[in-house]
Design a protein around this motif. Structure first.
Motif, PDB file in Angstrom:
ATOM      1  N   GLU A   8       1.962   2.556   9.921  1.00 45.24           N
ATOM      2  CA  GLU A   8       2.475   1.196   9.794  1.00 45.24           C
ATOM      3  C   GLU A   8       1.885   0.519   8.553  1.00 45.24           C
ATOM      4  O   GLU A   8       2.572  -0.231   7.854  1.00 45.24           O
ATOM      5  CB  GLU A   8       2.107   0.380  11.036  1.00 45.24           C
ATOM      6  CG  GLU A   8       2.696   0.898  12.324  1.00 45.24           C
ATOM      7  CD  GLU A   8       4.085   0.361  12.601  1.00 45.24           C
ATOM      8  OE1 GLU A   8       4.474  -0.636  11.969  1.00 45.24           O
ATOM      9  OE2 GLU A   8       4.780   0.954  13.449  1.00 45.24           O
ATOM     10  N   VAL A   9       0.596   0.774   8.307  1.00 46.18           N
ATOM     11  CA  VAL A   9      -0.106   0.119   7.198  1.00 46.18           C
ATOM     12  C   VAL A   9      -1.150   1.057   6.607  1.00 46.18           C
ATOM     13  O   VAL A   9      -1.373   2.163   7.103  1.00 46.18           O
ATOM     14  CB  VAL A   9      -0.806  -1.184   7.659  1.00 46.18           C
ATOM     15  CG1 VAL A   9       0.196  -2.261   8.022  1.00 46.18           C
ATOM     16  CG2 VAL A   9      -1.735  -0.908   8.838  1.00 46.18           C
TER      17      VAL A   9
ATOM     18  N   GLY B 288      -3.162  -9.829  -2.863  1.00 47.84           N
ATOM     19  CA  GLY B 288      -2.894 -10.288  -1.508  1.00 47.84           C
ATOM     20  C   GLY B 288      -2.228  -9.214  -0.681  1.00 47.84           C
ATOM     21  O   GLY B 288      -1.810  -8.167  -1.190  1.00 47.84           O
ATOM     22  N   GLY B 289      -2.114  -9.481   0.617  1.00 42.97           N
ATOM     23  CA  GLY B 289      -1.421  -8.555   1.509  1.00 42.97           C
ATOM     24  C   GLY B 289      -2.143  -7.240   1.699  1.00 42.97           C
ATOM     25  O   GLY B 289      -3.375  -7.160   1.700  1.00 42.97           O
ATOM     26  N   GLU B 290      -1.352  -6.190   1.838  1.00 45.67           N
ATOM     27  CA  GLU B 290      -1.869  -4.880   2.239  1.00 45.67           C
ATOM     28  C   GLU B 290      -2.783  -4.230   1.209  1.00 45.67           C
ATOM     29  O   GLU B 290      -3.579  -3.353   1.544  1.00 45.67           O
ATOM     30  CB  GLU B 290      -0.678  -3.960   2.529  1.00 45.67           C
ATOM     31  CG  GLU B 290      -1.029  -2.695   3.281  1.00 45.67           C
ATOM     32  CD  GLU B 290       0.204  -1.889   3.646  1.00 45.67           C
ATOM     33  OE1 GLU B 290       0.036  -0.732   4.064  1.00 45.67           O
ATOM     34  OE2 GLU B 290       1.330  -2.407   3.527  1.00 45.67           O
ATOM     35  N   ALA B 291      -2.694  -4.647  -0.058  1.00 42.69           N
ATOM     36  CA  ALA B 291      -3.515  -4.037  -1.105  1.00 42.69           C
ATOM     37  C   ALA B 291      -4.998  -4.351  -0.942  1.00 42.69           C
ATOM     38  O   ALA B 291      -5.852  -3.661  -1.500  1.00 42.69           O
ATOM     39  CB  ALA B 291      -3.051  -4.509  -2.480  1.00 42.69           C
ATOM     40  N   VAL B 292      -5.301  -5.392  -0.163  1.00 46.67           N
ATOM     41  CA  VAL B 292      -6.689  -5.825   0.037  1.00 46.67           C
ATOM     42  C   VAL B 292      -7.277  -5.115   1.262  1.00 46.67           C
ATOM     43  O   VAL B 292      -6.555  -4.726   2.179  1.00 46.67           O
ATOM     44  CB  VAL B 292      -6.752  -7.359   0.216  1.00 46.67           C
ATOM     45  CG1 VAL B 292      -8.193  -7.844   0.374  1.00 46.67           C
ATOM     46  CG2 VAL B 292      -6.094  -8.061  -0.972  1.00 46.67           C
ATOM     47  N   ASP B 293      -8.587  -4.955   1.280  1.00 48.32           N
ATOM     48  CA  ASP B 293      -9.274  -4.323   2.407  1.00 48.32           C
ATOM     49  C   ASP B 293      -9.282  -5.243   3.629  1.00 48.32           C
ATOM     50  O   ASP B 293     -10.326  -5.698   4.098  1.00 48.32           O
ATOM     51  CB  ASP B 293     -10.711  -3.961   2.009  1.00 48.32           C
ATOM     52  CG  ASP B 293     -11.514  -3.392   3.173  1.00 48.32           C
ATOM     53  OD1 ASP B 293     -10.915  -2.679   4.010  1.00 48.32           O
ATOM     54  OD2 ASP B 293     -12.736  -3.676   3.258  1.00 48.32           O
ATOM     55  N   ILE B 294      -8.092  -5.538   4.107  1.00 49.51           N
ATOM     56  CA  ILE B 294      -7.879  -6.328   5.319  1.00 49.51           C
ATOM     57  C   ILE B 294      -6.738  -5.649   6.074  1.00 49.51           C
ATOM     58  O   ILE B 294      -5.604  -5.641   5.619  1.00 49.51           O
ATOM     59  CB  ILE B 294      -7.457  -7.782   4.996  1.00 49.51           C
ATOM     60  CG1 ILE B 294      -8.531  -8.520   4.179  1.00 49.51           C
ATOM     61  CG2 ILE B 294      -7.126  -8.533   6.274  1.00 49.51           C
ATOM     62  CD1 ILE B 294      -9.778  -8.889   4.945  1.00 49.51           C
ATOM     63  N   THR B 295      -7.045  -5.058   7.216  1.00 44.13           N
ATOM     64  CA  THR B 295      -6.027  -4.324   7.977  1.00 44.13           C
ATOM     65  C   THR B 295      -5.976  -4.855   9.399  1.00 44.13           C
ATOM     66  O   THR B 295      -6.952  -4.774  10.138  1.00 44.13           O
ATOM     67  CB  THR B 295      -6.337  -2.819   8.007  1.00 44.13           C
ATOM     68  OG1 THR B 295      -6.496  -2.345   6.668  1.00 44.13           O
ATOM     69  CG2 THR B 295      -5.224  -2.052   8.690  1.00 44.13           C
TER      70      THR B 295
ATOM     71  N   GLY C 188       0.824  -1.205   0.000  1.00 45.75           N
ATOM     72  CA  GLY C 188       0.000   0.000   0.000  1.00 45.75           C
ATOM     73  C   GLY C 188       0.854   1.249   0.000  1.00 45.75           C
ATOM     74  O   GLY C 188       1.997   1.240  -0.463  1.00 45.75           O
ATOM     75  N   LEU C 189       0.324   2.313   0.572  1.00 45.96           N
ATOM     76  CA  LEU C 189       0.961   3.618   0.474  1.00 45.96           C
ATOM     77  C   LEU C 189       1.942   3.990   1.592  1.00 45.96           C
ATOM     78  O   LEU C 189       2.728   4.910   1.417  1.00 45.96           O
ATOM     79  CB  LEU C 189      -0.128   4.695   0.395  1.00 45.96           C
ATOM     80  CG  LEU C 189      -0.875   4.733  -0.945  1.00 45.96           C
ATOM     81  CD1 LEU C 189      -2.178   5.495  -0.804  1.00 45.96           C
ATOM     82  CD2 LEU C 189      -0.006   5.375  -2.005  1.00 45.96           C
ATOM     83  N   PRO C 190       1.924   3.331   2.758  1.00 47.67           N
ATOM     84  CA  PRO C 190       2.837   3.767   3.823  1.00 47.67           C
ATOM     85  C   PRO C 190       4.315   3.622   3.483  1.00 47.67           C
ATOM     86  O   PRO C 190       4.733   2.688   2.793  1.00 47.67           O
ATOM     87  CB  PRO C 190       2.455   2.847   4.993  1.00 47.67           C
ATOM     88  CG  PRO C 190       1.031   2.500   4.738  1.00 47.67           C
ATOM     89  CD  PRO C 190       0.944   2.358   3.243  1.00 47.67           C
ATOM     90  N   VAL C 191       5.091   4.570   3.978  1.00 50.19           N
ATOM     91  CA  VAL C 191       6.555   4.618   3.907  1.00 50.19           C
ATOM     92  C   VAL C 191       7.051   4.687   2.460  1.00 50.19           C
ATOM     93  O   VAL C 191       7.597   3.727   1.910  1.00 50.19           O
ATOM     94  CB  VAL C 191       7.210   3.421   4.646  1.00 50.19           C
ATOM     95  CG1 VAL C 191       8.660   3.765   4.947  1.00 50.19           C
ATOM     96  CG2 VAL C 191       6.483   3.087   5.937  1.00 50.19           C
ATOM     97  N   ALA C 192       6.874   5.880   1.874  1.00 52.44           N
ATOM     98  CA  ALA C 192       7.266   6.099   0.474  1.00 52.44           C
ATOM     99  C   ALA C 192       8.753   5.858   0.240  1.00 52.44           C
ATOM    100  O   ALA C 192       9.153   5.410  -0.824  1.00 52.44           O
ATOM    101  CB  ALA C 192       6.893   7.521   0.056  1.00 52.44           C
ATOM    102  N   LYS C 193       9.571   6.136   1.252  1.00 54.66           N
ATOM    103  CA  LYS C 193      11.024   5.964   1.081  1.00 54.66           C
ATOM    104  C   LYS C 193      11.415   4.510   0.856  1.00 54.66           C
ATOM    105  O   LYS C 193      12.525   4.215   0.407  1.00 54.66           O
ATOM    106  CB  LYS C 193      11.778   6.531   2.280  1.00 54.66           C
ATOM    107  CG  LYS C 193      11.526   5.810   3.589  1.00 54.66           C
ATOM    108  CD  LYS C 193      12.249   6.499   4.740  1.00 54.66           C
ATOM    109  CE  LYS C 193      11.976   5.795   6.062  1.00 54.66           C
ATOM    110  NZ  LYS C 193      12.619   6.479   7.210  1.00 54.66           N
ATOM    111  N   LEU C 194      10.476   3.592   1.166  1.00 53.49           N
ATOM    112  CA  LEU C 194      10.732   2.168   0.911  1.00 53.49           C
ATOM    113  C   LEU C 194      10.120   1.710  -0.401  1.00 53.49           C
ATOM    114  O   LEU C 194      10.025   0.522  -0.676  1.00 53.49           O
ATOM    115  CB  LEU C 194      10.195   1.319   2.066  1.00 53.49           C
ATOM    116  CG  LEU C 194      10.851   1.523   3.421  1.00 53.49           C
ATOM    117  CD1 LEU C 194      10.245   0.593   4.460  1.00 53.49           C
ATOM    118  CD2 LEU C 194      12.355   1.309   3.334  1.00 53.49           C
ATOM    119  N   GLY C 195       9.691   2.680  -1.213  1.00 52.30           N
ATOM    120  CA  GLY C 195       9.145   2.330  -2.521  1.00 52.30           C
ATOM    121  C   GLY C 195       7.650   2.089  -2.528  1.00 52.30           C
ATOM    122  O   GLY C 195       7.109   1.540  -3.501  1.00 52.30           O
TER     123      GLY C 195
END
Length: 397
Positions: free
Chosen positions: A341-342, A368-375, A166-173
């Motif tokens: 964080e997420v 899968g992962g953070e891109a899905v509406d599951i936080t 997703g979008l958190p932590v732009a410095k990590l890409g």
């Protein structure tokens, strides 16, 4: 060009687990990662220690429009599966608090090393410093435009796994590429926002919070949806700490939060006991039993600190009780994606097959992962979702 069973966009927790499990099944994958190494967020998680799962994981620990969606994924890959998987590769868990499990070595890089070893042993391919620019679909599958060192290339794939986070932590890409791809294929998106994020205070109250910067207090933070009992941390811009990060996932702009600054005691009983003993102590003396000197001085803005307990009016007694147990906070906002964080929200679970995480309407496209509406909550829950979703997708590609 080599034919792959799937191309995985993103070499984070979900993408790595997906490729590793696919490899163990004898399948062939290619991970495309924009950074110069895989597992960037894994490496910084938990202060570089990686809280890689939580022993108490359940669907109640997740924010989603449909948390029940998790039942299928979590039935395929349980917390015990996570423990067994990492133990089989030399990572043994050590519980710190509230079910949070860290590698006994306290090194996140050891978690990443498990995956890089499996990828090598199962002959999975990896392209680093490579960005996927676009994804098209035709009758034969998908066509990806990728860019490495300024040079573009077209590659084909029958199946694509969107594990780019997703979008958190732009410095990590971090980027919204998974969300943009979902929109391109007309998948519904639950509105996104930073989650597990510090909250800001502005206006006339800002100076009061700043004066307490660095003070950490075990508290119960609550609203009309949920409550969390953990530490809060006062900062020069507002509030942070585990309890604040947790409730931020349930907070909307404009809403109030409440803090019980003394959740393990009842101030009404303490005041009553003091009265029974003569009530000669001052309000400040009572509060000094439970809070730092700086905290008590700051509370003097709201409370009659120099009044003896015996002299307290009913109004003042109630003011003290309410201030301590129902401290009202109205955050101005949050610290944004760079401090989150997420991300909450994302591709709607209604768009995905609960067992395989494949798009119902776009054959061969998985999320899968953070891109899905599951936080998940803070404490290893998001990693458990990443491992489980990566595993589920690997079975289907």
């Amino acid at each position: 060009m080599k034919q792959y069973d799937a191309i995985i966009v993103g070499g984070g927790a979900c993408g790595l687990m997906c490729a590793a499990q696919a490899g163990l099944l004898g399948k062939s994958t290619l991970i495309i990662e924009r950074n110069d190494k895989v597992g960037a967020k894994i490496l910084i998680s938990g202060g570089g220690r990686c809280n890689y799962t939580n022993l108490g994981t359940g669907i109640e620990n997740f924010v989603s429009q449909n948390p029940q969606f998790l039942k299928s994924t979590f039935s395929q890959w349980t917390v015990q599966d996570t423990l067994d998987f990492f133990e089989a590769h030399g990572i043994f868990g050590e519980e710190k608090t509230l079910g949070q499990l860290f590698p006994s070595t306290n090194k996140a890089k050891d978690v990443v090393a498990v995956f890089t070893k499996i990828l090598f042993q199962t002959d999975q391919d990896l392209r680093l410093n490579t960005v996927v620019k676009s994804i098209e679909k035709d009758a034969e599958g998908f066509l990806l435009t990728i860019e490495t060192d300024g040079r573009e290339q077209l590659i084909k794939a029958k199946k694509v796994v969107m594990a780019s986070g997703g979008l958190p932590v732009a410095k990590l890409g971090a980027s919204d590429f998974a969300i943009r791809t979902a929109k391109k294929f007309e998948l519904a998106i639950v509105p996104t926002a930073p989650a597990l994020v510090p909250l800001t205070i502005t206006g006339k109250e800002a100076e009061w919070y700043a004066s307490l910067s660095g003070n950490s207090i075990f508290s119960r933070v609550y609203n009309n949806k949920i409550s969390f009992e953990e530490n809060i941390l006062f900062t020069h811009w507002g509030l942070s700490g585990p309890a604040i990060l947790q409730i931020s996932s349930y907070w909307q702009a404009g809403e109030e939060l409440f803090i019980d600054l003394l959740p393990q005691f009842r101030l009404d009983k303490i005041i009553k006991e003091e009265r029974n003993q003569g009530g000669k102590r001052l309000v400040s003396n009572i509060l000094n039993d439970y809070f730092t000197k700086r905290m008590v001085e700051a509370l003097g803005k709201f409370l009659p600190l120099d009044t003896k307990i015996a002299s307290l009016s009913k109004v003042d007694a109630n003011l003290i009780i309410d201030t301590i147990h129902k401290f009202k906070v109205k955050p101005a906002g949050d610290k944004g994606y760079d401090k989150a964080e997420v991300m909450r929200g994302g591709v709607s679970t209604a768009e995905l097959n609960a067992k395989t995480l494949e798009s119902k309407n776009v054959s061969g496209l998985f999320f899968g992962g953070e891109a899905v509406d599951i936080t998940g909550w803070l404490g290893g829950y998001n990693f458990q979702w990443a491992w489980a979703s990566g595993y589920a997708i690997a079975q289907a590609i």
